[in-house]
Design a protein around this motif. Structure first.
Motif, PDB file in Angstrom:
ATOM      1  N   LEU A   1      16.502 -20.175  66.149  1.00 35.63           N
ATOM      2  CA  LEU A   1      16.075 -20.538  67.496  1.00 35.63           C
ATOM      3  C   LEU A   1      17.112 -21.430  68.184  1.00 35.63           C
ATOM      4  CD1 LEU A   1      13.655 -20.318  69.499  1.00 35.63           C
ATOM      5  CD2 LEU A   1      12.829 -22.485  68.523  1.00 35.63           C
ATOM      6  N   ASP A   2      17.650 -22.391  67.444  1.00 38.59           N
ATOM      7  CA  ASP A   2      18.618 -23.332  68.023  1.00 38.59           C
ATOM      8  C   ASP A   2      19.948 -22.671  68.374  1.00 38.59           C
ATOM      9  OD1 ASP A   2      16.804 -25.393  67.778  1.00 38.59           O
ATOM     10  OD2 ASP A   2      17.639 -26.154  65.896  1.00 38.59           O
ATOM     11  N   ASN A   3      20.296 -21.620  67.640  1.00 38.49           N
ATOM     12  CA  ASN A   3      21.626 -21.024  67.793  1.00 38.49           C
ATOM     13  C   ASN A   3      21.612 -19.597  68.325  1.00 38.49           C
ATOM     14  OD1 ASN A   3      23.478 -23.145  66.364  1.00 38.49           O
ATOM     15  ND2 ASN A   3      21.746 -22.876  64.968  1.00 38.49           N
ATOM     16  N   LEU A   4      20.464 -19.145  68.796  1.00 43.30           N
ATOM     17  CA  LEU A   4      20.299 -17.742  69.150  1.00 43.30           C
ATOM     18  C   LEU A   4      21.337 -17.257  70.163  1.00 43.30           C
ATOM     19  CD1 LEU A   4      18.685 -15.171  68.789  1.00 43.30           C
ATOM     20  CD2 LEU A   4      17.085 -15.996  70.539  1.00 43.30           C
ATOM     21  N   ASP A   5      21.615 -18.055  71.163  1.00 38.55           N
ATOM     22  CA  ASP A   5      22.565 -17.631  72.198  1.00 38.55           C
ATOM     23  C   ASP A   5      23.992 -17.493  71.667  1.00 38.55           C
ATOM     24  OD1 ASP A   5      20.513 -17.601  74.013  1.00 38.55           O
ATOM     25  OD2 ASP A   5      20.954 -19.574  74.846  1.00 38.55           O
ATOM     26  N   LYS A   6      24.286 -18.172  70.562  1.00 41.82           N
ATOM     27  CA  LYS A   6      25.645 -18.143  70.013  1.00 41.82           C
ATOM     28  C   LYS A   6      25.801 -17.135  68.884  1.00 41.82           C
ATOM     29  CE  LYS A   6      26.099 -23.133  70.922  1.00 41.82           C
ATOM     30  NZ  LYS A   6      24.653 -23.412  71.083  1.00 41.82           N
ATOM     31  N   ILE A   7      24.708 -16.624  68.381  1.00 44.68           N
ATOM     32  CA  ILE A   7      24.758 -15.683  67.253  1.00 44.68           C
ATOM     33  C   ILE A   7      25.176 -14.307  67.748  1.00 44.68           C
ATOM     34  CG2 ILE A   7      23.401 -14.475  65.507  1.00 44.68           C
ATOM     35  CD1 ILE A   7      21.632 -16.977  65.326  1.00 44.68           C
ATOM     36  N   GLN A   8      26.177 -13.742  67.092  1.00 40.02           N
ATOM     37  CA  GLN A   8      26.631 -12.394  67.420  1.00 40.02           C
ATOM     38  C   GLN A   8      26.319 -11.473  66.246  1.00 40.02           C
ATOM     39  OE1 GLN A   8      30.474 -11.935  69.264  1.00 40.02           O
ATOM     40  NE2 GLN A   8      30.512 -14.053  69.972  1.00 40.02           N
ATOM     41  N   ALA A   9      25.214 -10.752  66.388  1.00 41.22           N
ATOM     42  CA  ALA A   9      24.772  -9.792  65.381  1.00 41.22           C
ATOM     43  C   ALA A   9      23.749  -8.882  66.032  1.00 41.22           C
ATOM     44  CB  ALA A   9      24.150 -10.515  64.178  1.00 41.22           C
ATOM     45  N   ASN A  10      23.595  -7.682  65.492  1.00 46.50           N
ATOM     46  CA  ASN A  10      22.612  -6.755  66.056  1.00 46.50           C
ATOM     47  C   ASN A  10      21.194  -7.048  65.578  1.00 46.50           C
ATOM     48  OD1 ASN A  10      25.235  -4.567  65.646  1.00 46.50           O
ATOM     49  ND2 ASN A  10      24.326  -4.847  67.663  1.00 46.50           N
ATOM     50  N   ALA A  11      21.054  -7.361  64.308  1.00 48.01           N
ATOM     51  CA  ALA A  11      19.732  -7.652  63.758  1.00 48.01           C
ATOM     52  C   ALA A  11      19.780  -8.983  63.015  1.00 48.01           C
ATOM     53  CB  ALA A  11      19.282  -6.542  62.818  1.00 48.01           C
ATOM     54  N   ILE A  12      18.920  -9.897  63.416  1.00 48.64           N
ATOM     55  CA  ILE A  12      18.825 -11.208  62.771  1.00 48.64           C
ATOM     56  C   ILE A  12      17.548 -11.220  61.947  1.00 48.64           C
ATOM     57  CG2 ILE A  12      18.717 -13.700  63.143  1.00 48.64           C
ATOM     58  CD1 ILE A  12      19.919 -13.136  65.954  1.00 48.64           C
ATOM     59  N   LEU A  13      17.693 -11.428  60.653  1.00 46.41           N
ATOM     60  CA  LEU A  13      16.566 -11.373  59.730  1.00 46.41           C
ATOM     61  C   LEU A  13      16.379 -12.730  59.058  1.00 46.41           C
ATOM     62  CD1 LEU A  13      17.471  -8.383  60.146  1.00 46.41           C
ATOM     63  CD2 LEU A  13      16.870  -7.980  57.751  1.00 46.41           C
ATOM     64  N   THR A  14      15.170 -13.241  59.024  1.00 46.31           N
ATOM     65  CA  THR A  14      14.878 -14.474  58.285  1.00 46.31           C
ATOM     66  C   THR A  14      14.426 -14.072  56.887  1.00 46.31           C
ATOM     67  OG1 THR A  14      12.703 -14.433  59.375  1.00 46.31           O
ATOM     68  CG2 THR A  14      14.367 -15.924  60.268  1.00 46.31           C
ATOM     69  N   ALA A  15      15.293 -14.331  55.899  1.00 42.76           N
ATOM     70  CA  ALA A  15      15.172 -13.679  54.596  1.00 42.76           C
ATOM     71  C   ALA A  15      14.725 -14.574  53.454  1.00 42.76           C
ATOM     72  CB  ALA A  15      16.516 -13.038  54.229  1.00 42.76           C
ATOM     73  N   GLY A  16      14.419 -15.850  53.730  1.00 41.01           N
ATOM     74  CA  GLY A  16      13.925 -16.717  52.667  1.00 41.01           C
ATOM     75  C   GLY A  16      14.864 -16.815  51.489  1.00 41.01           C
ATOM     76  N   ALA A  17      14.286 -16.724  50.295  1.00 41.45           N
ATOM     77  CA  ALA A  17      15.062 -16.895  49.060  1.00 41.45           C
ATOM     78  C   ALA A  17      15.573 -15.568  48.516  1.00 41.45           C
ATOM     79  CB  ALA A  17      14.214 -17.594  48.002  1.00 41.45           C
ATOM     80  N   CYS A  18      15.753 -14.596  49.394  1.00 41.88           N
ATOM     81  CA  CYS A  18      16.139 -13.250  48.972  1.00 41.88           C
ATOM     82  C   CYS A  18      17.310 -13.235  47.986  1.00 41.88           C
ATOM     83  CB  CYS A  18      16.477 -12.421  50.204  1.00 41.88           C
ATOM     84  SG  CYS A  18      17.174 -10.798  49.863  1.00 41.88           S
ATOM     85  N   PHE A  19      18.402 -13.905  48.364  1.00 42.43           N
ATOM     86  CA  PHE A  19      19.590 -13.831  47.519  1.00 42.43           C
ATOM     87  C   PHE A  19      19.465 -14.682  46.261  1.00 42.43           C
ATOM     88  CE2 PHE A  19      23.469 -11.908  49.802  1.00 42.43           C
ATOM     89  CZ  PHE A  19      22.690 -10.870  50.268  1.00 42.43           C
ATOM     90  N   ASP A  20      18.574 -15.654  46.263  1.00 37.47           N
ATOM     91  CA  ASP A  20      18.299 -16.404  45.037  1.00 37.47           C
ATOM     92  C   ASP A  20      17.738 -15.476  43.972  1.00 37.47           C
ATOM     93  OD1 ASP A  20      18.240 -19.668  45.728  1.00 37.47           O
ATOM     94  OD2 ASP A  20      17.984 -18.350  47.442  1.00 37.47           O
ATOM     95  N   TYR A  21      16.890 -14.543  44.392  1.00 35.26           N
ATOM     96  CA  TYR A  21      16.339 -13.570  43.450  1.00 35.26           C
ATOM     97  C   TYR A  21      17.406 -12.572  43.011  1.00 35.26           C
ATOM     98  CZ  TYR A  21      11.676 -15.298  44.611  1.00 35.26           C
ATOM     99  OH  TYR A  21      10.575 -16.094  44.774  1.00 35.26           O
TER     100      TYR A  21
END
Length: 250
Positions: free
Chosen positions: A173-193
């Motif tokens: 939310l804080d950085n949305l205007d500066k983020i350059q990507a097509n799909a933004i996903l909130t992924a939690g601990a995905c890569f920890d698993y």
């Protein structure tokens, strides 16, 4: 089936294939979309954190990540299947496979130092042509600008932010205007698993709604509040859903 309201939040009962299709459309059309998700923990945070509510208002898609929400939707009479509960433990491999095939670039931001990079190596072992970069999630505020610049240079098709709720949603939310990507996903601990830093629950437990118990047993000090205390605060919302259902049917 369109968007549903469960426990006072909006959710889109979509399958993994449908979510992949939405990402493909965003990449094809050069659009930026936010794909968020709800489970009981996020529902609790939504009702107690105004910034979380602001984030979900911005989200284009809000998929279900938690069998309790599927069961509750069914109890209210909605025809929602277990296939419409999508969790990143399962989705990451489908997503990585499609990204490899289509040449999508993935940037993962999150996890402790070294964890995300180890997960990326494991994914490349399965998908050798996968284009993926990572950055840990334990960075100082003054490093934020450099991270955003790195993302901008890489221009990922998919940005996965895995810093836990609600920090990851706040960051987007804080950085949305500066983020350059097509799909933004909130992924939690995905890569920890994926990296093996956290034990992966048996998938059959996820399918029947008992994944939370495995997680609680694996990390009791971190998760006891989420699974044993927070649900009690959702009880008035549950009663509210029942009352609304009765009124609609009367």
């Amino acid at each position: 089936m369109g968007r549903l309201i469960l426990l006072g939040v909006e959710v889109d009962p979509l399958t993994m294939d449908e979510l992949n299709g939405l990402i493909e459309e965003a990449v094809r059309d050069g659009r930026k979309i936010i794909i968020a998700n709800h489970n009981l923990h996020s529902v609790y945070l939504y009702h107690s954190d105004s910034k979380m509510r602001a984030f979900f208002k911005k989200a284009d898609v809000i998929h279900i990540d938690g069998m309790p929400l599927v069961y509750w939707a069914r109890a209210l009479g909605y025809r929602v299947s277990s296939g419409q509960r999508v969790t990143y433990i399962d989705w990451i491999y489908s997503l990585a496979s499609i990204a490899e095939t289509k040449g999508w670039r993935i940037f993962y931001l999150g996890g402790k130092l070294g964890v995300a990079s180890r997960a990326a190596l494991r994914l490349r072992e399965k998908y050798p042509r996968l284009e993926i970069r990572t950055h840990h999630g334990y960075f100082a505020p003054e490093e934020n600008g450099k991270i955003l610049a790195d993302i901008a240079v890489y221009r990922p098709h998919i940005l996965m932010v895995g810093m836990g709720m609600p920090r990851q949603e706040h960051w987007v939310l804080d950085n949305l205007d500066k983020i350059q990507a097509n799909a933004i996903l909130t992924a939690g601990a995905c890569f920890d698993y994926v990296a093996g830093a956290i034990p992966t629950p048996p998938r059959w437990m996820g399918r029947i709604g008992f994944e939370w118990l495995y997680r609680l047993m694996s990390e009791p000090r971190r998760l006891w509040r989420r699974y044993l205390w927070e649900p009690w605060f959702l009880l008035p919302l549950l009663i509210g859903d029942v009352v609304k259902r009765i009124r609609r049917n009367s």
